[in-house]
Each structure stands twice: as C-alpha cells, then as structure tokens.
Design a protein around this motif. Structure first.
Motif, PDB file in Angstrom:
ATOM      1  N   THR A  77      58.813  21.393  51.017  1.00  0.00           N
ATOM      2  CA  THR A  77      58.099  22.090  52.087  1.00  0.00           C
ATOM      3  C   THR A  77      58.981  23.074  52.843  1.00  0.00           C
ATOM      4  O   THR A  77      58.498  23.747  53.756  1.00  0.00           O
ATOM      5  CB  THR A  77      57.522  21.077  53.101  1.00  0.00           C
ATOM      6  OG1 THR A  77      58.584  20.264  53.613  1.00  0.00           O
ATOM      7  CG2 THR A  77      56.469  20.192  52.454  1.00  0.00           C
ATOM      8  N   GLY A  78      60.257  23.180  52.470  1.00  0.00           N
ATOM      9  CA  GLY A  78      61.181  24.027  53.218  1.00  0.00           C
ATOM     10  C   GLY A  78      60.911  25.512  53.056  1.00  0.00           C
ATOM     11  O   GLY A  78      60.164  25.946  52.168  1.00  0.00           O
ATOM     12  N   ASP A  79      61.553  26.305  53.915  1.00  0.00           N
ATOM     13  CA  ASP A  79      61.367  27.754  53.896  1.00  0.00           C
ATOM     14  C   ASP A  79      61.799  28.348  52.556  1.00  0.00           C
ATOM     15  O   ASP A  79      62.812  27.956  51.978  1.00  0.00           O
ATOM     16  CB  ASP A  79      62.175  28.400  55.022  1.00  0.00           C
ATOM     17  CG  ASP A  79      61.596  28.086  56.397  1.00  0.00           C
ATOM     18  OD1 ASP A  79      60.504  27.492  56.464  1.00  0.00           O
ATOM     19  OD2 ASP A  79      62.245  28.446  57.398  1.00  0.00           O
ATOM     20  N   ILE A  80      61.024  29.326  52.094  1.00  0.00           N
ATOM     21  CA  ILE A  80      61.222  29.918  50.769  1.00  0.00           C
ATOM     22  C   ILE A  80      62.267  31.027  50.815  1.00  0.00           C
ATOM     23  O   ILE A  80      62.180  31.950  51.639  1.00  0.00           O
ATOM     24  CB  ILE A  80      59.891  30.453  50.225  1.00  0.00           C
ATOM     25  CG1 ILE A  80      58.944  29.286  49.923  1.00  0.00           C
ATOM     26  CG2 ILE A  80      60.105  31.293  48.967  1.00  0.00           C
ATOM     27  CD1 ILE A  80      57.535  29.710  49.554  1.00  0.00           C
ATOM     28  N   ILE A  81      63.246  30.939  49.926  1.00  0.00           N
ATOM     29  CA  ILE A  81      64.252  31.986  49.775  1.00  0.00           C
ATOM     30  C   ILE A  81      63.735  33.078  48.853  1.00  0.00           C
ATOM     31  O   ILE A  81      63.797  34.264  49.172  1.00  0.00           O
ATOM     32  CB  ILE A  81      65.561  31.386  49.214  1.00  0.00           C
ATOM     33  CG1 ILE A  81      66.134  30.350  50.183  1.00  0.00           C
ATOM     34  CG2 ILE A  81      66.586  32.494  48.932  1.00  0.00           C
ATOM     35  CD1 ILE A  81      67.274  29.536  49.595  1.00  0.00           C
ATOM     36  N   VAL A  82      63.233  32.688  47.710  1.00  0.00           N
ATOM     37  CA  VAL A  82      62.708  33.665  46.754  1.00  0.00           C
ATOM     38  C   VAL A  82      61.723  32.971  45.815  1.00  0.00           C
ATOM     39  O   VAL A  82      61.852  31.779  45.532  1.00  0.00           O
ATOM     40  CB  VAL A  82      63.847  34.320  45.937  1.00  0.00           C
ATOM     41  CG1 VAL A  82      64.535  33.308  45.032  1.00  0.00           C
ATOM     42  CG2 VAL A  82      63.347  35.500  45.102  1.00  0.00           C
ATOM     43  N   GLN A  83      60.728  33.730  45.366  1.00  0.00           N
ATOM     44  CA  GLN A  83      59.801  33.279  44.330  1.00  0.00           C
ATOM     45  C   GLN A  83      59.645  34.381  43.293  1.00  0.00           C
ATOM     46  O   GLN A  83      59.692  35.566  43.612  1.00  0.00           O
ATOM     47  CB  GLN A  83      58.426  32.943  44.919  1.00  0.00           C
ATOM     48  CG  GLN A  83      58.388  31.678  45.757  1.00  0.00           C
ATOM     49  CD  GLN A  83      56.979  31.321  46.184  1.00  0.00           C
ATOM     50  OE1 GLN A  83      56.231  32.162  46.673  1.00  0.00           O
ATOM     51  NE2 GLN A  83      56.618  30.052  46.016  1.00  0.00           N
ATOM     52  N   GLU A  84      59.467  33.973  42.047  1.00  0.00           N
ATOM     53  CA  GLU A  84      59.160  34.906  40.970  1.00  0.00           C
ATOM     54  C   GLU A  84      58.050  34.291  40.126  1.00  0.00           C
ATOM     55  O   GLU A  84      58.056  33.095  39.857  1.00  0.00           O
ATOM     56  CB  GLU A  84      60.384  35.169  40.087  1.00  0.00           C
ATOM     57  CG  GLU A  84      61.480  35.963  40.757  1.00  0.00           C
ATOM     58  CD  GLU A  84      61.128  37.437  40.927  1.00  0.00           C
ATOM     59  OE1 GLU A  84      60.164  37.903  40.261  1.00  0.00           O
ATOM     60  OE2 GLU A  84      61.808  38.117  41.707  1.00  0.00           O
ATOM     61  N   LYS A  85      57.090  35.127  39.715  1.00  0.00           N
ATOM     62  CA  LYS A  85      55.985  34.617  38.917  1.00  0.00           C
ATOM     63  C   LYS A  85      55.811  35.444  37.657  1.00  0.00           C
ATOM     64  O   LYS A  85      56.308  36.570  37.547  1.00  0.00           O
ATOM     65  CB  LYS A  85      54.693  34.613  39.727  1.00  0.00           C
ATOM     66  CG  LYS A  85      54.120  35.990  40.042  1.00  0.00           C
ATOM     67  CD  LYS A  85      52.809  35.859  40.803  1.00  0.00           C
ATOM     68  CE  LYS A  85      52.190  37.228  41.085  1.00  0.00           C
ATOM     69  NZ  LYS A  85      50.891  37.114  41.810  1.00  0.00           N
ATOM     70  N   PHE A  86      55.100  34.869  36.693  1.00  0.00           N
ATOM     71  CA  PHE A  86      54.775  35.554  35.450  1.00  0.00           C
ATOM     72  C   PHE A  86      53.460  34.998  34.923  1.00  0.00           C
ATOM     73  O   PHE A  86      53.053  33.880  35.281  1.00  0.00           O
ATOM     74  CB  PHE A  86      55.892  35.402  34.410  1.00  0.00           C
ATOM     75  CG  PHE A  86      56.324  33.975  34.161  1.00  0.00           C
ATOM     76  CD1 PHE A  86      55.674  33.181  33.227  1.00  0.00           C
ATOM     77  CD2 PHE A  86      57.377  33.429  34.881  1.00  0.00           C
ATOM     78  CE1 PHE A  86      56.066  31.874  32.996  1.00  0.00           C
ATOM     79  CE2 PHE A  86      57.780  32.119  34.662  1.00  0.00           C
ATOM     80  CZ  PHE A  86      57.130  31.343  33.716  1.00  0.00           C
ATOM     81  N   LEU A  87      52.791  35.776  34.092  1.00  0.00           N
ATOM     82  CA  LEU A  87      51.536  35.314  33.509  1.00  0.00           C
ATOM     83  C   LEU A  87      51.777  34.070  32.662  1.00  0.00           C
ATOM     84  O   LEU A  87      52.743  34.010  31.893  1.00  0.00           O
ATOM     85  CB  LEU A  87      50.913  36.414  32.654  1.00  0.00           C
ATOM     86  CG  LEU A  87      50.216  37.547  33.402  1.00  0.00           C
ATOM     87  CD1 LEU A  87      49.843  38.673  32.437  1.00  0.00           C
ATOM     88  CD2 LEU A  87      48.970  37.040  34.119  1.00  0.00           C
ATOM     89  N   LEU A  88      50.906  33.099  32.813  1.00  0.00           N
ATOM     90  CA  LEU A  88      51.047  31.850  32.068  1.00  0.00           C
ATOM     91  C   LEU A  88      50.377  31.987  30.709  1.00  0.00           C
ATOM     92  O   LEU A  88      49.150  32.130  30.615  1.00  0.00           O
ATOM     93  CB  LEU A  88      50.434  30.690  32.860  1.00  0.00           C
ATOM     94  CG  LEU A  88      50.619  29.292  32.269  1.00  0.00           C
ATOM     95  CD1 LEU A  88      52.094  28.981  32.064  1.00  0.00           C
ATOM     96  CD2 LEU A  88      49.984  28.244  33.182  1.00  0.00           C
TER      97      LEU A  88
END
Length: 293
Positions: free
Chosen positions: A132-143
């Motif tokens: 639940t902690g604060d987000i540093i970075v996220q990256e997504k891609f098509l599944l």
C-alpha cells in the motif's frame, strides 16, 4: 550518498543484479535470502558481495541489527517485514502488478486469470500495510492472451530491473518522492495458499476463460500454485498439460480418452487428463505447502 549501506532481501536473479548495480555505484551492499536452492552464492563471492541465508525469524533478527541509515530493497521477497523494521529504515519493494490491483503474492497469475488488458510492475515504498506504500514508478504493457505465468514473471522481472536502473541514482543521491496509491474498491489481497478458482477448471467457462485459467496456473515444472483439476461426469482429473489453438468452430465440450476438448469463441483447447483421488491430491497439496516453508 543518502544511505550507509544497502540490504537486498529476496530470491531469484533479480536480487543479485540489483545488489551488483548498487555495489558498482559505491554503496556497500549485502544480500539476505531464504531460498537455500539459490544459485547466487558463487556470483556473489566472485563480485565481493556478502551473501547470507536465513530462515524467517533469523532473517528478522538480522534485519534488526542493521544500522541506522540503511536502504532495504525487497525484490521477490515473500516475507512481510515487521513494523519496527519498516519504521526504522527506508524500504522499497518490487511488486509485479500495477498496484493497487493484485496486492500480495503470485500477482502474475492473477493478472492472467482475471484477463486484465494490461500487466506491469510497481516499485513502491514499504509502509505498515501490504503493498500500500507510495508508488515510485510503474510501467505497463499489453497482456498477451497466450502468455503463461512463468513467462509473464520473467518479463516483469526484466522490466523491474530496467526501471530500477533508471531511478537508482535519484534514490541514492536525492529525495525520491512517491505518489499515493489510488483507492481501489474491492481490493483483495492474495496469499501464498491462494490459487485461481481454488485450482478447479469449470466446464461452464468459455474457452477464453479456460485458456486464462490454464495459463495462470502454468509455471512449467515448478507447479507453484499446484496442478489444476477438473471434474467430469463425477470423475476427478488432474490437468497434466494442454494445447491451445485458434478455431472458427463452436463444438462445445467433450471428454474422450482422458482428453477434454473445449472449442468455442475462437479457441480450441485440448486438456490432457489423468484421473486421481481427491484425498491423495489434498495430501499432495499439504506436502507442497510444507516444502515451500
């Protein structure tokens, strides 16, 4: 540099790659892990990185001895860190899903099973709760609708390392802020014991849903979530292997010679079965759970 030392807690090759990167940037670093089957011992020795095995309670005791000002990195770590350790240090965690979706363990399987349009990774700060902690970075891609859990996990781990490379200098030398996670109604935490649909293939599912279930359960020979099962005509079967191909036919579901055929909605699936005793299967699951500990 903001930190006096780095501690990497986890398993798999990712922990070593992160530790080596930190060492090369001048931060004294140690790897702590709980997987006695790890292959990291020799490369750690070759690169001068201290490396120690600990069981759960011993690991906690070791972390309590870490001096003030340390950076702790949790990378594929299945243990929850106690509150006194969390409050005493800067801790970041790699989670292989797009939080706040799929908190907890084996997130790669849940992304496939839930037929998410995207998969991804999150680096976040650790607080007193789980993921639940604060987000540093996220990256997504098509599944990819043909990918299995083991292949998705490998892709996510590679992406996690590339992201860590990108923000490592800011983490070590500057104040790296995090963003508060969005609220997610119906947030469900996945535990080690959990498996999609309790490992049971439903004959009422469409072929795309059966495909998602089988691929979510597919860790190759590792069987991290156990072996999927199905009940057909009051007989219990293990799903030993499967084949998925495209099809323009809609022939429904049929059982023939220990093969389950499912063909609709653009897919043809053949599931290779073996009959089993539910009592024995339950015993096998319990044995597997004990070995994981």
């Amino acid at each position: 540099m903001r930190f006096s030392e780095g501690i990497v807690v986890g398993k798999g090759s990712l922990k070593f790659k992160i530790a080596l990167l930190l060492k090369n940037k001048g931060l004294p670093v140690t790897i702590l892990e709980h997987d006695l089957r790890s292959s990291a011992k020799e490369p750690c020795a070759f690169n001068g990185i201290p490396h120690h095995f600990f069981h759960k309670e011993a690991l906690y005791d070791r972390l309590k001895q870490v001096g003030h000002g340390a950076l702790i990195i949790s990378a594929i770590n299945t243990y929850l860190l106690p509150a006194d350790i969390v409050s005493a240090h800067t801790i970041i965690n790699y989670h292989n899903a797009l939080l706040p979706r799929h908190p907890g363990l084996n997130a790669e399987a849940w992304q496939i099973y839930d037929m998410d349009p995207y998969a991804g990774i999150t680096w976040h700060y650790v607080d007193s709760h789980i993921d639940t902690g604060d987000i540093i970075v996220q990256e997504k891609f098509l599944l990819d609708n043909r990918i299995t859990s083991i292949k998705l996990l490998k892709r996510q781990n590679a992406l996690a390392y590339r992201c860590f490379e990108d923000f490592a200098d800011k983490l070590l030398w500057c104040d790296l802020p995090g963003a508060k996670q969005a609220d997610h109604p119906g947030r469900r935490l996945h535990y080690l014991k959990d498996a999609p649909n309790n490992r049971l293939l439903e004959l009422t599912w469409t072929a795309p849903k059966v495909s998602a279930f089988l691929r979510a359960m597919d860790y190759g020979p590792l069987h991290l979530l156990g072996i999927p099962t199905v009940t057909v005509k009051n007989k219990n079967f293990r799903c030993e292997s499967y084949q998925i191909s495209e099809s323009g036919q809609n022939r429904g579901t049929a059982l023939q010679d220990n093969r389950l055929y499912i063909e609709n909605n653009g897919l043809k699936i053949i599931v290779f079965l073996s009959e089993f005793s539910p009592v024995q299967y339950s015993a096998d699951l319990k044995s597997s759970a004990v070995s994981e500990k």
